[in-house]
Scaffold this motif. Structure first.
Motif, short mmCIF file in Angstrom:
data_model
loop_
_atom_site.label_atom_id
_atom_site.label_comp_id
_atom_site.label_asym_id
_atom_site.label_seq_id
_atom_site.Cartn_x
_atom_site.Cartn_y
_atom_site.Cartn_z
N LEU A 289 0.81 -1.22 0.00
CA LEU A 289 0.00 0.00 0.00
C LEU A 289 0.86 1.29 0.00
CD1 LEU A 289 -2.88 -1.20 2.38
CD2 LEU A 289 -2.84 -1.19 -0.12
N PRO A 290 1.99 1.33 0.70
CA PRO A 290 2.79 2.56 0.61
C PRO A 290 3.26 2.87 -0.83
CG PRO A 290 3.46 1.29 2.53
CD PRO A 290 2.50 0.42 1.75
N THR A 291 3.55 1.84 -1.60
CA THR A 291 3.93 2.09 -3.00
C THR A 291 2.74 2.67 -3.77
OG1 THR A 291 5.63 0.39 -3.03
CG2 THR A 291 4.67 0.98 -5.16
N LEU A 292 1.55 2.13 -3.51
CA LEU A 292 0.36 2.67 -4.17
C LEU A 292 0.17 4.13 -3.79
CD1 LEU A 292 -2.56 0.09 -3.98
CD2 LEU A 292 -1.32 0.88 -6.00
N GLN A 293 0.42 4.45 -2.51
CA GLN A 293 0.28 5.84 -2.06
C GLN A 293 1.26 6.74 -2.83
OE1 GLN A 293 -1.75 7.49 0.66
NE2 GLN A 293 -1.02 9.08 -0.74
N ARG A 294 2.50 6.27 -3.02
CA ARG A 294 3.48 7.09 -3.73
C ARG A 294 3.10 7.24 -5.20
NH1 ARG A 294 6.89 4.48 0.07
NH2 ARG A 294 7.32 2.69 -1.28
N LYS A 295 2.60 6.18 -5.81
CA LYS A 295 2.15 6.27 -7.21
C LYS A 295 1.01 7.29 -7.31
CE LYS A 295 3.94 2.89 -10.01
NZ LYS A 295 4.43 3.15 -11.37
N MET A 296 0.12 7.22 -6.34
CA MET A 296 -1.03 8.13 -6.31
C MET A 296 -0.56 9.58 -6.16
SD MET A 296 -4.01 7.34 -3.62
CE MET A 296 -4.60 8.76 -2.75
N ASN A 297 0.42 9.80 -5.27
CA ASN A 297 0.96 11.15 -5.08
C ASN A 297 1.49 11.71 -6.40
OD1 ASN A 297 0.40 10.88 -2.39
ND2 ASN A 297 2.54 10.59 -1.74
N LEU A 298 2.17 10.85 -7.15
CA LEU A 298 2.77 11.29 -8.40
C LEU A 298 1.69 11.66 -9.42
CD1 LEU A 298 5.26 11.62 -10.27
CD2 LEU A 298 4.89 9.25 -10.97
N HIS A 299 0.74 10.77 -9.63
CA HIS A 299 -0.25 11.00 -10.69
C HIS A 299 -1.20 12.13 -10.34
CE1 HIS A 299 0.72 7.81 -13.56
NE2 HIS A 299 1.23 7.21 -12.51
N PHE A 300 -1.53 12.25 -9.06
CA PHE A 300 -2.41 13.34 -8.65
C PHE A 300 -1.71 14.69 -8.89
CE2 PHE A 300 -4.01 16.11 -5.10
CZ PHE A 300 -5.33 16.19 -5.52
N SER A 301 -0.46 14.79 -8.48
CA SER A 301 0.22 16.08 -8.61
C SER A 301 0.49 16.43 -10.07
CB SER A 301 1.51 16.10 -7.78
OG SER A 301 2.35 15.03 -8.15
N LEU A 302 0.87 15.43 -10.87
CA LEU A 302 1.08 15.70 -12.30
C LEU A 302 -0.22 16.18 -12.95
CD1 LEU A 302 3.15 12.62 -13.60
CD2 LEU A 302 3.90 15.01 -13.51
#
Lengths: 483, 398
Positions: A289-302
């Motif tokens: 789940l932490p990796t999913l959170q980081r992926k989410m952070n990236l795509h949301f901010s982009l």
């Protein structure tokens, strides 16, 4: 029966705009068509052009019969021009022309502005097909592969939608823009796509699901705003595109949800109570789940960068001109002119994030659309968290602060953490890997991307869907690879 | 909506729904609404017009629960998931219209039918008695030789700009004009569609029916004239026909192009199989599956579509046309020919992708079943039930 319900399927280009009666536009589109097919073969899904894919084709704009499912070879997909039915007596709903009849032809003074809106929207459609063209080879199931291809062919149709408007209403300029849409390439050094997020790679399926959840949702917001347009053909085009865009939202939301389900299920089965115990979780062949959170952070901010500057005169002008409204403008209750009102905007002042209450509402329209977008995203994240909660796992996914990892707008000049605390360069560099996908994350995820092409089977890291496409059972062969 | 009458309630599955707003934007009568948690259907407003079903990207929209008292909006708003599904709702719903549902139940007999796993999802109930689709007659020709007693018509109904999506094997409802002796509207009749899903010709918005003009001698020496069949057979070009439906969610063909399909019929029971055949003919080359037709009639002159049938390529269709009244020849029935082809049929029955369909007069079912039992051997009843459970065995008789 309202005007334009009937789709003409006899010609080269299926349409409900009576193309046969408009020789000039028909010829222009037929001239453009071979270039499009070449583009699709060069830049569309790589290695699957001959496969039979169980696809939905829009065959009518009437909800009683608009979708048809069948096996199709993608280059033979019926890309058509479909506009939502015309509403008799429709009035412009906002801006300086509010209350005037909607324009059926292009208002001369707004030609340039409209062309830009169409070209930017149009450019994103082929771009995402290009970004996703390698994903078929690592699909976690035939079901997911089919969903990817459905998204791809519909992005192709959305390109047609914009090209029709350009060819029909923009004369020679429009023709040139239509050619340019086929010439630019995602990530190309010399002629990239117009918007940043559409030049990023979509290297793996987790990125694809995040992209369809976050970035296609920006598309939905933009289409919702353009669906309000006083230029009626643009409004009708976007309204129909929205019904297709909903499928892309579905692919993203359920894709991530199924990853979460599988991860939670595997953790519980293995008796892992600590979701941040990454090594043990990864040993199960699922995504932590932490990796999913980081992926989410990236795509949301982009994706937030796609909304442009928080304070923008372009957005104000497009609204005032009646060309691009707010999200569901027709459901809002105010004067729909916004001359004297203000809208609160988060701004960056002297290195700090402040809330500016005094921004004229007209200038803050990008901000407002972005706020609506964040609310829409939050609903989906809440549904993801329900899955984690039900599994009894102490972890919650959260959207990062809007100032996090931004390159465009107010926060481009600063660095902020996911809670919105401003950081100096050292603190950002020291913590970046806690918040954004690391080389190690990407290596792990890439390692999981092995194709699964037996009907009804799914990769180790993703759960089967709850219901099939078109109500098909679990073992249905959504893509026939043998042909 | 009364709280005590059994009704089929339209519900949205909150676990599958992505709150995209498509249904709410589509509903023509504002029966769908939402709060921060859920999208819900107002049971007091929804008239099952089905407009919202096709555009839904997730399938969350397509739930129909048989309930005694409707779930209120507030109950639906509070859900995190659907309540337990009533047992009867597990199978496909053929019709939401009670009259049509009863007719289909009669035609399918006692056994619970299931659609083939790879069948397309049918649209049902789009048009009602109160609001039928108005079709125009664009063709009405006799497809049995004139002079024979069997007067079968091929009738083409064009829907113009009205979407009327059907799948092969589905039926439509027709109500003859006028009233009965008690002054009430006539009962609805169902007719199988005999054209392919994309129309009589590809990409036309029409469908065709195979209708036999009913004229049966009665014991008292008079001739009984079927009301609906005579109404349909007498239609002229350009006439307008109110059409109800479509109906039927189980007697459908598999979309799997590798599936073999065994079609057993007599008379106008051939109607759905003409649709199946057209569909496969248009897809020719897409799959490895073949159609196997056992079609019985009294004479070639009385076999509908006798001429066109000869033109279907053998790669698509293996046809066995069987006649029971050829002068000078022994009477042969469909089941006799099936027995004669036992060597080919036996392995076909064992193939996991084989689908069997029986369509015709009531008596056909027993005859075909006896022949299949002989061909398959003692485990036929078990095999048949397994096939039925998998949506691979279908009967429609009248």
């Amino acid at each position: 029966m309202p005007d334009g319900m009937n789709v003409d399927y006899d010609g080269l280009i299926p349409n409900n705009v009576d193309l046969n009666a408009d020789a000039r536009v028909k010829k222009a589109l037929e001239t453009w068509h071979p270039g499009y097919i070449d583009w699709w073969k060069d830049m569309g899904p790589e290695g699957f052009q001959e496969a039979l894919v169980y696809l939905r084709t829009a065959v009518s704009v009437d909800p009683k019969g608009w979708a048809k499912f069948d096996y199709v070879r993608m280059p033979e997909y019926k890309w058509g021009i479909l506009l939502a039915p015309r509403v008799e007596g429709r009035l412009i709903g906002f801006g300086a022309h509010k209350g005037e009849p909607a324009w059926q032809d292009i208002p001369g003074e707004y030609r340039g502005m409209l062309r830009r809106l169409m070209v930017i929207q149009g450019d994103t459609e082929p771009a995402s097909v290009e970004q996703q063209r390698h994903l078929g080879k690592t699909a976690p199931s035939l079901y997911d592969m089919r969903n990817l291809f459905q998204v791809n062919v519909e992005e192709g149709r959305h390109l047609w939608a914009m090209v029709y408007l350009l060819q029909k209403y923009m004369g020679r300029d429009g023709r040139e823009e239509a050619e340019e849409l086929l010439r630019r390439r995602s990530g190309d050094a010399d002629s990239p796509r117009m918007l940043g997020a559409f030049n990023e790679q979509t290297p793996d399926w987790v990125s694809f699901f995040m992209f369809t959840f976050f970035t296609d949702r920006d598309g939905k917001m933009q289409l919702e705003a353009l669906a309000q347009s006083g230029f009626d053909p643009l409004s009708r085009t976007c309204r129909f595109m929205l019904t297709e865009e909903a499928h892309h939202m579905f692919v993203g939301e359920t894709g991530v949800q199924r990853i979460i389900e599988r991860s939670c299920e595997a953790m519980r089965a293995a008796g892992i109570d600590d979701p941040t115990d990454t090594d043990r979780v990864r040993a199960l062949g699922v995504i932590d789940l932490p990796t999913l959170q980081r992926k989410m952070n990236l795509h949301f901010s982009l994706t937030l960068d796609l909304f442009g500057s928080e304070v923008s005169t372009n957005a104000a002008n497009a609204y005032n001109a009646g060309l691009k409204g707010r999200y569901r403008e027709d459901k809002l209750e105010d004067d729909h002119r916004l001359i004297d009102s203000t809208y609160p905007v988060l701004r960056c002042k002297d290195g700090a994030i402040i809330r500016d209450e005094s921004v004229p509402a007209l200038s803050a329209l990008n901000m407002r659309l972005r706020d609506d977008y964040v609310t829409d995203c939050q609903g989906g994240v809440n549904r993801w968290n329900k899955v984690i909660e039900r599994a009894g796992i102490p972890f919650r996914l959260t959207l990062p602060h809007v100032a996090f990892n931004r390159r465009i707008g107010e926060f481009a000049a600063i660095e902020a953490d996911p809670e919105g605390r401003v950081l100096d360069a050292g603190a950002w560099a020291a913590n970046r890997d806690r918040w954004l996908p690391t080389a190690d994350d990407n290596l792990y995820v890439t390692g999981l991307m092995k194709p699964v092409d037996a009907a009804g089977a799914y990769a180790s890291w993703i759960a089967a869907p709850k219901v099939g496409i078109d109500n098909k059972p679990g073992h249905f062969e959504y893509v026939k690879l043998w042909s | 909506m009364s709280g005590s009458v059994a009704l089929k309630q339209h519900l949205i599955d909150p676990e599958i729904c992505i709150r995209c707003n498509t249904c709410e934007a589509t509903c023509p009568i504002d029966a769908i609404t939402h709060d921060d948690n859920n999208y819900v259907v107002d049971p007091g407003k929804c008239n099952a017009c089905m407009d919202c079903v096709s555009p839904c990207p997730t399938g969350a929209i397509d739930n129909w629960f048989q309930v005694n008292a409707a779930f209120s909006l507030d109950e639906q708003f509070s859900w995190q998931e659907l309540p337990p599904r009533p047992a009867e709702a597990a199978a496909e719903v053929d019709a939401l219209d009670e009259e049509a549902a009863a007719l289909i139940a009669g035609a399918h007999g006692h056994a619970r039918a299931r659609a083939p796993a790879s069948a397309s999802k049918p649209r049902i109930n789009l048009f009602s008695r109160a609001q039928p689709a108005l079709a125009k007659v664009t063709g009405n020709i006799r497809v049995t030789k004139s002079g024979t007693s069997s007067d079968v018509h091929h009738i083409i109904l064009d829907f113009g700009a009205i979407p009327f999506p059907v799948l092969e094997g589905q039926s439509i409802g027709i109500v003859p004009p006028g009233t009965d002796a008690n002054g009430r509207p006539h009962a609805m009749r169902l007719y199988s569609v005999c054209s392919a899903r994309d129309g009589e010709r590809p990409n036309t918005n029409n469908l065709a029916l195979t209708v036999k003009r009913v004229a049966e001698p009665r014991a008292d020496g008079t001739l009984f004239h079927g009301l609906a069949s005579n109404y349909l057979c007498n239609l002229g070009l350009g006439d307008t026909v109110p059409v109800i439906g479509p109906f039927g969610a189980t007697f459908l063909m598999p979309d799997d192009p590798d599936a073999d399909i065994l079609m057993i019929c007599t008379g106008t029971g051939a109607a759905p199989f003409r649709g199946f055949t057209e569909r496969r003919r248009r897809l020719a080359g897409h799959g490895r599956g073949r159609l196997h037709l056992f079609f019985g009639a009294r004479t070639p002159e009385e076999l509908p579509y006798f001429g066109p049938l000869q033109k279907v390529p053998p790669a698509v269709l293996a046809r066995e046309l069987v006649f029971s009244r050829i002068p000078g020849a022994p009477r042969e029935y469909v089941q006799d020919r099936m027995r004669a082809r036992a060597a080919e049929l036996a392995p076909l029955l064992r193939r996991p992708a084989t689908h069997i369909y029986v369509c015709g007069l009531k008596g056909l079912e027993a005859g075909a079943d006896a022949a299949l039992a002989e061909i398959a051997g003692p485990d036929w009843p078990a095999l048949r039930e397994a096939m039925r459970a998998e949506g691979r065995f279908h009967v429609e008789t009248y």
